[in-house]
Write a protein that holds these residues in place. Structure first.
Motif, PDB file in Angstrom:
ATOM      1  N   THR A 282      35.955  35.200  39.434  1.00  0.00           N
ATOM      2  CA  THR A 282      36.273  35.858  40.703  1.00  0.00           C
ATOM      3  C   THR A 282      35.676  37.260  40.732  1.00  0.00           C
ATOM      4  O   THR A 282      36.395  38.264  40.667  1.00  0.00           O
ATOM      5  N   PRO A 283      34.357  37.364  40.828  1.00  0.00           N
ATOM      6  CA  PRO A 283      33.713  38.682  40.814  1.00  0.00           C
ATOM      7  C   PRO A 283      34.158  39.525  42.005  1.00  0.00           C
ATOM      8  O   PRO A 283      34.186  39.063  43.147  1.00  0.00           O
ATOM      9  N   GLY A 284      34.512  40.744  41.725  1.00  0.00           N
ATOM     10  CA  GLY A 284      34.941  41.657  42.773  1.00  0.00           C
ATOM     11  C   GLY A 284      36.426  41.623  43.052  1.00  0.00           C
ATOM     12  O   GLY A 284      36.948  42.517  43.717  1.00  0.00           O
ATOM     13  N   GLY A 285      37.131  40.623  42.534  1.00  0.00           N
ATOM     14  CA  GLY A 285      38.556  40.514  42.809  1.00  0.00           C
ATOM     15  C   GLY A 285      39.363  41.676  42.264  1.00  0.00           C
ATOM     16  O   GLY A 285      40.382  42.061  42.851  1.00  0.00           O
ATOM     17  N   ASN A 286      38.933  42.222  41.125  1.00  0.00           N
ATOM     18  CA  ASN A 286      39.643  43.376  40.552  1.00  0.00           C
ATOM     19  C   ASN A 286      38.775  44.633  40.561  1.00  0.00           C
ATOM     20  O   ASN A 286      39.057  45.597  39.853  1.00  0.00           O
ATOM     21  N   ALA A 287      37.709  44.619  41.381  1.00  0.00           N
ATOM     22  CA  ALA A 287      36.752  45.726  41.359  1.00  0.00           C
ATOM     23  C   ALA A 287      37.384  47.053  41.760  1.00  0.00           C
ATOM     24  O   ALA A 287      37.119  48.087  41.141  1.00  0.00           O
ATOM     25  N   ASN A 288      38.235  47.032  42.778  1.00  0.00           N
ATOM     26  CA  ASN A 288      38.842  48.298  43.199  1.00  0.00           C
ATOM     27  C   ASN A 288      39.773  48.852  42.133  1.00  0.00           C
ATOM     28  O   ASN A 288      39.837  50.061  41.911  1.00  0.00           O
ATOM     29  N   ALA A 289      40.496  47.948  41.446  1.00  0.00           N
ATOM     30  CA  ALA A 289      41.395  48.398  40.382  1.00  0.00           C
ATOM     31  C   ALA A 289      40.608  49.089  39.269  1.00  0.00           C
ATOM     32  O   ALA A 289      41.018  50.151  38.771  1.00  0.00           O
ATOM     33  N   VAL A 290      39.488  48.505  38.871  1.00  0.00           N
ATOM     34  CA  VAL A 290      38.663  49.106  37.821  1.00  0.00           C
ATOM     35  C   VAL A 290      38.081  50.432  38.313  1.00  0.00           C
ATOM     36  O   VAL A 290      38.064  51.433  37.580  1.00  0.00           O
ATOM     37  N   LYS A 291      37.614  50.443  39.539  1.00  0.00           N
ATOM     38  CA  LYS A 291      37.057  51.681  40.106  1.00  0.00           C
ATOM     39  C   LYS A 291      38.069  52.815  40.033  1.00  0.00           C
ATOM     40  O   LYS A 291      37.743  53.945  39.621  1.00  0.00           O
TER      41      LYS A 291
END
Length: 390
Positions: A77-86
């Protein structure tokens, strides 16, 4: 009726995506797994298993080749947790700049007393930090996470230099035109106050940031690795820190080599650990699984190519097979011999395997079973599915 088996705790909002045609955790012989961090490398897969969906971006806990041999498509699920990592990366940059951890530890250990206010005013200067405004950050990898980090750093008033030789069109659209594009990692990091790495882990990126790349950085540079363990060479980092060639190192991945150092801060792999990220990833994984099981379309697979086409015909045949000459010829020749008209055919390959979707006219149920059985007899065919348009 499709059977879904879950490992780990999957957010209920994701499981709610499955409708009446699905059953959750009622058998081990499932059509699909939804997983997070469980290690499947030593597990035997049932022949019924058509898909594994990883609720997250990493998939090193899944044996991709073994899955292919079983005819199982693996999704992430690429991008699914992207904001959290950012958000964690930005928080880490602020923590590093303002000496927040050291300051908080001092306050926690300071003995209470009437003079605490005076002591604070006197000793706070030892925690003087710097601001992010005007500083330069090099973002290595400009995919889902890297692009968010780069744009957020711009919003904070930083100068952003990005490097990504595999930048996709979609990723490029997400990036501000104010980001400076570097031609190499060395060019990206040479003037950077911060270097943050956001690339997938593979043979090419393992050890990507090692001696030669660190040597290009300023001795005050703060290095961040919130991608995967092994992308940054931790031994090279320790040597650079010991020799005063690197400022500090912040990472989300523990390793014995970097333990117990004042110039290294290790987070316990919490980059994607937010309620929102877990829900996003679970929903994405469920939707990818549903789409694949019901239409054969593949999106965000890590062991097969993405293959998508409108399902407008009466039936669809999907095949996972080895990527060798004359496979399409053998398949189409058999169908023609059975007087089956091909309305649409899509074929894509990824490495040693390929995926083929064939849309056909209406045929009887008995004929359907015969077609599947005979196509499975073709050498190098791993799995055949027959789908009916709803």
């Amino acid at each position: 009726m499709y059977q879904i088996k879950t490992y780990n705790a999957i957010a209920k909002q994701g499981l709610a995506e499955f409708g009446d045609n699905y059953r959750i955790n009622q058998t081990d012989d499932a059509d699909a797994y939804l997983i997070r961090s469980v290690n499947l490398r030593d597990q035997e897969f049932p022949k019924t298993l058509k898909a594994i969906a990883r609720c997250g971006a990493g998939f090193n806990n899944i044996p991709l080749h073994k899955a292919l041999e079983n005819g199982t498509v693996v999704f992430n699920t690429p991008g699914g947790n992207a904001n959290a990592v950012k958000e964690l990366v930005i928080a880490t940059m602020i923590i590093a700049s303002r000496n927040i951890i050291a300051a908080a530890n001092w306050s926690a250990q300071a003995a209470p007393g009437a003079d605490i206010t005076l002591r604070t005013e006197k000793e706070k200067t030892s925690f003087n930090g710097t601001e992010l405004l005007g500083k330069t950050v090099a973002v290595i990898g400009l995919g889902h996470v890297g692009s968010l980090v780069a744009n957020a750093c711009l919003d904070l008033g930083m100068k952003v230099v990005g490097y990504d030789p595999y930048l996709t069109v979609d990723a490029a659209w997400r990036l501000s035109d104010k980001i400076v594009r570097a031609d190499s990692i060395a060019d990206a990091v040479k003037d950077a106050d911060f270097v943050t790495v956001h690339v997938p882990k593979n043979d090419e990126t393992t050890g990507l940031i090692a001696d030669a790349k660190i040597a290009q950085m300023k001795p005050t540079t703060i290095l961040l690795n919130y991608s995967r363990l092994g992308i940054v060479d931790n031994k090279a980092v320790v040597e650079a820190l010991d020799e005063g060639r690197l400022g500090k190192y912040y990472t989300d991945f523990s390793d014995a080599v970097i333990l117990n150092r004042d110039d290294v801060v290790i987070m316990p792999h919490i980059g994607g650990s937010t309620v929102e990220a877990e829900i996003n990833c679970a929903r994405m994984a469920a939707r990818e699984t549903i789409e694949f099981l019901e239409t054969g379309n593949i999106k965000n697979s890590v062991n097969l190519p993405d293959v998508q086409a409108p399902f407008d015909s009466d039936h669809r045949i999907t095949l996972i097979h080895q990527n060798i000459p004359n496979m399409i010829g053998q398949i189409s020749t058999y169908l023609a011999g059975q007087d089956i008209n091909i309305e649409n055919l899509v074929n894509k390959a990824k490495g040693k395997y390929a995926y083929t979707m064939i849309d056909i006219d209406e045929i009887g149920h008995d004929k359907q079973e015969e077609v599947v059985e005979n196509l499975e007899k073709i050498p190098a065919v791993t799995r055949v599915r027959f789908l009916t348009h709803k």
